[in-house]
Design an enzyme around this catalytic site. Sequence first.
Site, PDB file in Angstrom:
ATOM      1  N   LYS A 115     -11.688  54.409 -22.565  1.00 42.93           N
ATOM      2  CA  LYS A 115     -11.748  53.718 -21.266  1.00 42.93           C
ATOM      3  C   LYS A 115     -11.612  52.214 -21.414  1.00 42.93           C
ATOM      4  O   LYS A 115     -11.107  51.550 -20.523  1.00 42.93           O
ATOM      5  CB  LYS A 115     -13.021  54.096 -20.509  1.00 42.93           C
ATOM      6  CG  LYS A 115     -13.012  55.552 -20.078  1.00 42.93           C
ATOM      7  CD  LYS A 115     -13.604  55.802 -18.722  1.00 42.93           C
ATOM      8  CE  LYS A 115     -13.216  57.207 -18.280  1.00 42.93           C
ATOM      9  NZ  LYS A 115     -13.963  57.763 -17.191  1.00 42.93           N
ATOM     10  N   LYS A 197      -5.857  64.413 -21.918  1.00 38.99           N
ATOM     11  CA  LYS A 197      -6.460  65.317 -20.938  1.00 38.99           C
ATOM     12  C   LYS A 197      -6.112  64.926 -19.508  1.00 38.99           C
ATOM     13  O   LYS A 197      -5.825  63.754 -19.223  1.00 38.99           O
ATOM     14  CB  LYS A 197      -7.967  65.412 -21.140  1.00 38.99           C
ATOM     15  CG  LYS A 197      -8.758  64.256 -20.594  1.00 38.99           C
ATOM     16  CD  LYS A 197     -10.236  64.622 -20.460  1.00 38.99           C
ATOM     17  CE  LYS A 197     -10.962  63.492 -19.769  1.00 38.99           C
ATOM     18  NZ  LYS A 197     -11.977  63.882 -18.859  1.00 38.99           N
ATOM     19  N   LYS A 200      -8.914  62.628 -13.279  1.00 46.67           N
ATOM     20  CA  LYS A 200      -8.723  62.344 -11.848  1.00 46.67           C
ATOM     21  C   LYS A 200      -8.311  60.906 -11.578  1.00 46.67           C
ATOM     22  O   LYS A 200      -7.694  60.617 -10.565  1.00 46.67           O
ATOM     23  CB  LYS A 200      -9.937  62.768 -11.015  1.00 46.67           C
ATOM     24  CG  LYS A 200     -11.250  62.156 -11.392  1.00 46.67           C
ATOM     25  CD  LYS A 200     -12.318  62.643 -10.435  1.00 46.67           C
ATOM     26  CE  LYS A 200     -13.428  63.397 -11.126  1.00 46.67           C
ATOM     27  NZ  LYS A 200     -14.055  62.699 -12.269  1.00 46.67           N
TER      28      LYS A 200
HETATM   29  N1  AQP Z   1      -9.004  67.805 -18.343  1.00 43.94           N
HETATM   30  C1  AQP Z   1     -10.180  68.411 -18.302  1.00 43.94           C
HETATM   31  N2  AQP Z   1     -10.294  69.683 -18.716  1.00 43.94           N
HETATM   32  C2  AQP Z   1     -11.488  70.318 -18.665  1.00 43.94           C
HETATM   33  N3  AQP Z   1     -12.625  69.747 -18.170  1.00 43.94           N
HETATM   34  C3  AQP Z   1     -12.551  68.487 -17.751  1.00 43.94           C
HETATM   35  N4  AQP Z   1     -13.468  67.635 -17.222  1.00 43.94           N
HETATM   36  C4  AQP Z   1     -12.878  66.450 -16.944  1.00 43.94           C
HETATM   37  N5  AQP Z   1     -11.578  66.500 -17.262  1.00 43.94           N
HETATM   38  C5  AQP Z   1     -11.351  67.743 -17.775  1.00 43.94           C
HETATM   39  C6  AQP Z   1     -14.849  67.993 -16.982  1.00 43.94           C
HETATM   40  O1  AQP Z   1     -15.117  67.730 -15.600  1.00 43.94           O
HETATM   41  C7  AQP Z   1     -16.467  67.298 -15.452  1.00 43.94           C
HETATM   42  C8  AQP Z   1     -16.515  66.060 -14.592  1.00 43.94           C
HETATM   43  O2  AQP Z   1     -16.274  64.941 -15.307  1.00 43.94           O
HETATM   44  P1  AQP Z   1     -16.573  63.495 -14.767  1.00 43.94           P
HETATM   45  O3  AQP Z   1     -16.028  63.310 -13.440  1.00 43.94           O
HETATM   46  O4  AQP Z   1     -18.021  63.174 -14.871  1.00 43.94           O
HETATM   47  O5  AQP Z   1     -15.892  62.596 -15.861  1.00 43.94           O
HETATM   48  P2  AQP Z   1     -14.618  62.748 -16.714  1.00 43.94           P
HETATM   49  O6  AQP Z   1     -14.838  63.745 -17.804  1.00 43.94           O
HETATM   50  O7  AQP Z   1     -14.288  61.369 -17.138  1.00 43.94           O
HETATM   51  O8  AQP Z   1     -13.541  63.351 -15.703  1.00 43.94           O
HETATM   52  P3  AQP Z   1     -12.133  62.752 -15.367  1.00 43.94           P
HETATM   53  O9  AQP Z   1     -11.463  63.695 -14.446  1.00 43.94           O
HETATM   54  O10 AQP Z   1     -11.405  62.407 -16.633  1.00 43.94           O
HETATM   55  O11 AQP Z   1     -12.506  61.460 -14.543  1.00 43.94           O
HETATM   56  P4  AQP Z   1     -12.060  59.964 -14.773  1.00 43.94           P
HETATM   57  O12 AQP Z   1     -10.566  59.952 -14.594  1.00 43.94           O
HETATM   58  O13 AQP Z   1     -12.768  59.177 -13.735  1.00 43.94           O
HETATM   59  O14 AQP Z   1     -12.472  59.582 -16.157  1.00 43.94           O
HETATM   60  C9  AQP Z   1     -17.031  67.129 -16.846  1.00 43.94           C
HETATM   61  O15 AQP Z   1     -17.831  68.258 -17.149  1.00 43.94           O
HETATM   62  C10 AQP Z   1     -15.814  67.092 -17.723  1.00 43.94           C
HETATM   63  O16 AQP Z   1     -16.068  67.599 -19.012  1.00 43.94           O
END
Ligand code: AQP
Length: 334
Positions: A115, A197, A200
């Site tokens: 990040k 990965k 969002k």
């Molecule tokens: N690509 C993925 N595949 C499987 N699981 C995923 N998770 C996130 N991306 C994937 C799981 O979703 C949950 C929510 O995560 P979060 O919103 O707390 O943070 P994150 O992991 O940082 O999710 P994002 O989508 O990648 O958000 P941004 O873009 O804001 O960083 C967690 O259980 C995560 O493991």
Amino acid sequence: MTDEKKVLFSGMQPSGYVTLGNYLGALNNWTTLQYDYNSIFCIVDMHALTVRQDPAKLRKAARDVLMQYLAVGLDPEKNIIYFQSHVPQHAELSWILNCYTYMGELNRMTQFKEKSQKHADNINAGLFTYPVLMAADILLYQTELVPVGEDQIQHLEITRDIATRFNGIYGDVFTMPEAYIGKTGARVMALQDPTKKMSKSDENANNTIAILDDPKQIINKFKRAVTDSGNEIIYSDDKPGIKNLLSIYCAVTGKTIKEAEKEFENSGYGDFKIAVGEAVVAKIEPIQKKFEEYQKNKDYIDEIIKTGAEKAERIAEKTMRKVRRKIGYPDKIR
Ligand code: AQP
């Protein structure tokens, strides 16, 4: 909540639209687990601040994530569903745990490294101490099980290290949490770059499928998904694009990889990609319909927000009373 069941805690950031990765890696597992545990599902809006957010968008996204929790089937009567910022004990415990966490431990976190590269103009202290806030979220509720995607395992490990250190000094204050990783969909990859990965907050909308995306748009995104120069539909590390699509297909249909490989052994990439898109649409269309219904029901959603925060705060405060006493804060005179 009943006392015999173990406590499960998980959360999601309202940092954009919930993706297929979030759904398959997290939400879908939560809907199965909710009946076997005393479950607490948080919308972690405080975590979202580690990246600069537009206030109006954040407020809307937080409410939308809550409605998506409900639309995928999380039961607000059975579980606690609430916004992290509505329970001030998260911030309070996070500060305390900061004082029991080493810089060296936080320096090792892959998410921080990723990040800070992505947001080089805003490498703030919150981004660095993100795992400590996550530890506070989990430990406040004496959580035993934390369903997460593979990307969050490192954060769960540091949570356990912090809890072990704290308990070592003050006695058994926190329950030791364990990670729960679902069998399928543990790591959904970006459609245009299957080596990273699906996230969002990705700026390239073609990389992600949002569970609220229009079905036509979903099919188009799958049609454009990156594959490779070969023509075989097999699950192999040499074919990250096809591997990702096969995993998604199996996660939404419940088929095994072997069954899917057999089904598509005579298909070309084009037809395969459309079949994956259609299977995803079939899975998420009912969720979209429910979401639309919740959008029309403001009072019902407001009530869930209110009671969720009240129930969560009661449990969090119980832990905090113990923590404050243990660390030596002076008693409040009432
Ligand atoms: N690509 C993925 N595949 C499987 N699981 C995923 N998770 C996130 N991306 C994937 C799981 O979703 C949950 C929510 O995560 P979060 O919103 O707390 O943070 P994150 O992991 O940082 O999710 P994002 O989508 O990648 O958000 P941004 O873009 O804001 O960083 C967690 O259980 C995560 O493991």
